[in-house]
Design an enzyme around this catalytic site. Structure first.
Site, PDB file in Angstrom:
ATOM      1  N   ASP A 152      39.546  29.026  44.029  1.00 38.82           N
ATOM      2  CA  ASP A 152      39.680  30.471  43.915  1.00 38.82           C
ATOM      3  C   ASP A 152      39.149  31.146  45.180  1.00 38.82           C
ATOM      4  O   ASP A 152      37.952  31.102  45.458  1.00 38.82           O
ATOM      5  CB  ASP A 152      38.882  30.930  42.685  1.00 38.82           C
ATOM      6  CG  ASP A 152      39.078  32.411  42.392  1.00 38.82           C
ATOM      7  OD1 ASP A 152      39.793  33.079  43.161  1.00 38.82           O
ATOM      8  OD2 ASP A 152      38.501  32.885  41.403  1.00 38.82           O
ATOM      9  N   ASP A 353      45.188  36.775  47.454  1.00 36.54           N
ATOM     10  CA  ASP A 353      44.404  36.120  46.412  1.00 36.54           C
ATOM     11  C   ASP A 353      45.117  34.850  45.945  1.00 36.54           C
ATOM     12  O   ASP A 353      46.317  34.871  45.684  1.00 36.54           O
ATOM     13  CB  ASP A 353      44.218  37.096  45.244  1.00 36.54           C
ATOM     14  CG  ASP A 353      43.313  36.525  44.155  1.00 36.54           C
ATOM     15  OD1 ASP A 353      42.495  35.644  44.462  1.00 36.54           O
ATOM     16  OD2 ASP A 353      43.428  36.976  42.998  1.00 36.54           O
TER      17      ASP A 353
END
Ligand SMILES: *[C@@H]1O[C@H](CO)[C@@H](O)[C@H](O)[C@H]1NC(C)=O
Ligand SMILES: *[C@@H]1O[C@H](CO)[C@@H](O)[C@H](O)[C@H]1NC(C)=O
Ligand SMILES: *[C@@H]1O[C@H](CO)[C@@H](O)[C@H](O)[C@H]1NC(C)=O
Ligand SMILES: *[C@@H]1O[C@H](CO)[C@@H](O)[C@H](O)[C@H]1NC(C)=O
Ligand SMILES: *[C@@H]1O[C@H](CO)[C@@H](O)[C@H](O)[C@H]1NC(C)=O
Length: 482
Positions: A152, A353
Site C-alpha cells: 500500500d 494510489d
C-alpha cells in the site's frame, strides 16, 4: 452540462458503442476504418475477461534481485482466493468508495488531519478503508517465515499479526508470526527515535519499556501491538536487518486473509525511508493486466531502470502528505484533449494510489457541481456479451513536464463479466475533492517512485499483457454463455 467531464467521456465512448453496432452489422468484417484513427485498439471481448488460471510472469523483472512477485488478492494466482469465492464486486467497490472517502476526509478536515500522526490514523465513524488489492510475499524472522502482505503506497507502517493474539487476530492464510520462535526479533524501546516517529501520544514521559502502536483504519479495522525489529527477507540475496515493523497482537478488519500490510508511503517509518541507504528511496512496481497474471514490486534501481520511462514531478499534497502527489494537466480521448482547464486538477490536487481501484475525477470541467451517481459508482457501463470484438478508444493522461500516458486497454474498464463492463472512472462529489489516480489505470506500466529525486515515472510494458493465446479460451467461454 455541455462541458461536463463525464459527458465528454460518454460522447467519446458512444464512438465505441457505434463501433459495437457496426461490428454487429458487419460480423467479422472491418472493425475499423471509418474513423481512420490509429490510436483506438480493436480488441477481442474475451481478452478483457480474466482467465480462471494463473499465468505467472516470466519477464526479466523477476530476475532482479530485490524483486517481489505481485499478485491480485482476488485472482487465481492468490492462495487467498478460495476463501473469497465467489468474487463479490459490490463489496470491492464499496471498499474502494470507503478508501476514497477516507483519503479525501483527510484533506477536507484539515484540523483533525494536522493533529493526526503518521501512524495513528483518525477514526472516522462508519468509514473503513479498503487497503488495496495487491499482495506480495516476504520473509520475516530467523528462521524466516513467509508472510503474504497487502502492499500500500498510502500506508506508513508495515505490520503483521503476531502471537500471542492478546486481543484477537483475524483468520489469515499463513501461520501467524511468532516472535518467540525467531532469533532476530527485538522489541523497540519507547525511548527510541523510531517510537517517537509513531505518534505524539505514545512514549515520552509515559515511556515504560516497549513501544506500543495502534493503527486505526476505521470503525472495524485496526492493528494494535508493539513496535519491533526483525530481519526482513525480500529475496534470497536481499535482506534487511533490524527492520522496524508493527507486531500486532490485536487486529481486526478488512484485510482479507493477508497477514498484514507493507507500508510504502512517503513517511519516516515506511519501508521506503527505512531502506533509504540501501535502495536510495527508489522503488517500482507493475500491476498485471488481469488478476490471472502476476506483476512485480522492485526496490532500488538495480541497474535496470527501463529507458522508456518518462518522469513527472512528485509533489506533496497538504494534509495528505503520506500520499504521493502528482500533477495531472489534462486527459485526451482519441488524441483530442478534453476541454478541462488544468486548474480543475490543480485546484483539487491529485495523488497516485496503489490501493484505490477506480480513478476519481472532478465531476465537471467548469466548477459546476453534480451529484455523484447514487446507485452505482459507475457512470458508464456496457454489455459486451453479444460482441466478439470491440474497438476501444485511446485515453491519454497528461502529467506535468510533458508526460503523456496512453492507458493500456486493461486500464480503461472495470470488468465484472462480459455483460457488465464499466468505464473504470468515477466522479468525485465536488471539483474541490482530491483527484485519485487509481490502480486500474496503472496496469501494465512500470510505475517508478524516485522518492529521493521527487519524480514519478511511467514506462509502458512493465509486465505481461492480456494479448496472447489465452484469450481464445475466454472467447469460447463467452460463446458457451450465449
Ligand atoms: C456482496 O457484498 C455486499 C456488500 O457487502 C452484500 O450486501 C451482498 O450480500 C454480497 N453478495 C454476495 C453474493 O455475497
Ligand atoms: C479460518 O480459516 C479456516 C481455514 O480456511 C477455517 O476452517 C475456519 O473456519 C476459519 N475460521 C474463522 C473464524 O473464520
Ligand atoms: C516484547 O514485549 C512484549 C510486551 O511487553 C513482551 O511480552 C515480550 O516478551 C517482549 N519480547 C522480547 C523478545 O523482549
Ligand atoms: C521525519 O522525516 C522528516 C523529513 O522527511 C524530518 O524532517 C523529520 O524530522 C523526521 N521526523 C522524525 C521524528 O525523525
Ligand atoms: C512501568 O515500570 C514500572 C517499573 O519498572 C512498573 O512497576 C510498572 O508496572 C510499569 N507500568 C506499566 C504500565 O507497564
Amino acid at each position: 452540462m455541455e462541458g461536463s467531464f463525464f459527458c465528454v467521456f460518454r460522447r467519446a465512448l458512444l464512438f465505441l458503442s457505434l463501433h459495437v453496432l457496426m461490428i454487429c452489422f458487419m460480423h467479422q468484417g472491418y472493425t475499423y476504418g471509418v474513423e481512420g484513427k490509429i490510436t483506438s485498439r480493436t480488441v477481442p471481448v474475451g481478452s478483457l475477461l480474466p482467465s480462471t488460471s494463473c499465468s505467472p510472469s516470466t519477464t526479466k523483472a523477476s530476475n532482479r534481485k530485490s524483486t517481489l512477485e505481485v499478485i491480485h488478492k482476488h485472482g487465481p494466482c492468490s492462495q487467498l482466493v478460495q476463501d473469497q469465492n465467489p468474487l463479490n464486486h459490490t463489496k470491492i467497490l464499496l471498499q474502494d468508495e470507503s478508501r476514497v472517502k477516507w483519503i479525501q476526509s483527510k484533506s477536507s478536515n484539515s484540523k483533525d488531519s494536522l493533529k493526526a500522526s503518521a501512524v495513528t490514523l483518525p477514526v472516522k465513524s462508519g468509514i473503513t478503508i479498503g487497503t488495496g488489492n495487491y499482495l506480495v510475499k516476504v520473509g520475516l524472522g530467523t528462521p524466516k517465515k513467509d508472510l503474504t502482505l497487502i502492499f500500500d503506497t498510502g500506508s506508513p507502517l508495515t505490520w503483521t499479526q503476531c502471537k500471542p493474539c492478546v486481543g484477537s487476530c483475524y483468520n489469515q492464510s499463513d501461520p501467524i508470526f511468532n516472535p518467540s520462535r525467531s532469533s532476530s526479533y527485538a522489541n523497540v524501546s519507547c525511548a527510541s527515535t523510531a517510537c517517537s516517529q509513531l505518534s505524539s501520544g505514545q512514549g515520552g514521559s509515559r515511556c515504560n519499556g516497549t513501544c506500543p502502536y495502534s493503527i486505526r483504519y476505521g470503525d472495524d479495522s485496526f492493528s494494535i501491538g508493539f513496535l519491533a525489529t526483525e530481519k526482513l527477507t525480500i529475496s534470497p540475496t536481499e535482506m534487511i536487518d533490524n527492520f522496524e515493523f508493527g507486531c500486532g497482537e490485536n487486529n481486526q478488519g478488512l484485510f482479507g486473509r493477508a497477514a498484514g500490510l507493507i507500508g510504502l508511503s512517503d513517511s519516516n517509518i515506511s519501508i521506503v525511508e527505512q531502506t533509504a541507504a540501501k535502495y536510495d528511496k527508489y522503488f517500482s512496481y507493475c500491476l498485471p493486466s488481469s488478476t490471472s497474471f502476476t506483476g512485480h514490486l522492485t526496490f532500488g534501481k538495480d541497474g535496470r531502470a527501463p529507458c522508456s520511462v518518462s518522469f513527472t514531478p512528485l509533489s506533496t499534497v497538504p494534509q495528505n502528505s503520506e500520499f504521493y502527489g502528482i500533477s495531472i494537466i489534462g486527459i485526451s480521448v482519441e488524441g483530442k484533449p478534453l476541454s478541462i482547464p488544468s486548474t480543475v486538477f490543480s485546484n483539487a490536487g491529485a495523488v497516485i494510489d496503489s490501493g484505490t481501484v477506480i480513478t476519481r475525477l472532478p465531476p465537471t470541467a467548469d466548477g459546476e457541481y453534480t451529484t455523484a451517481p447514487a446507485v452505482s459508482l459507475f457512470d458508464t457501463c456496457y454489455d459486451f456479451s453479444k460482441e466478439s470484438t470491440v474497438v476501444i478508444p485511446s485515453i491519454t493522461f497528461s502529467f506535468a513536464e510533458g508526460v503523456n500516458i496512453d492507458l493500456d486497454h486493461s486500464g480503461i474498464f472495470y470488468v465484472e463479466d462480459a455483460s457488465h463492463v464499466c468505464l473504470a472512472f468515477a466522479a468525485n462529489a465536488a471539483d474541490s475533492d482530491l483527484v485519485i489516480y487509481g490502480n486500474t489505470q496503472q496496469r501494465t506500466f512500470e510505475v517508478v517512485y524516485d522518492v529521493a529525486g521527487r519524480k514519478l515515472g511511467f514506462g509502458p510494458n512493465g509486465c505481461p499483457k492480456m494479448d496472447g493465446p489465452k484469450r481464445k479460451l475466454s472467447v469460447d467461454m463467452l460463446n458457451v454463455r450465449n
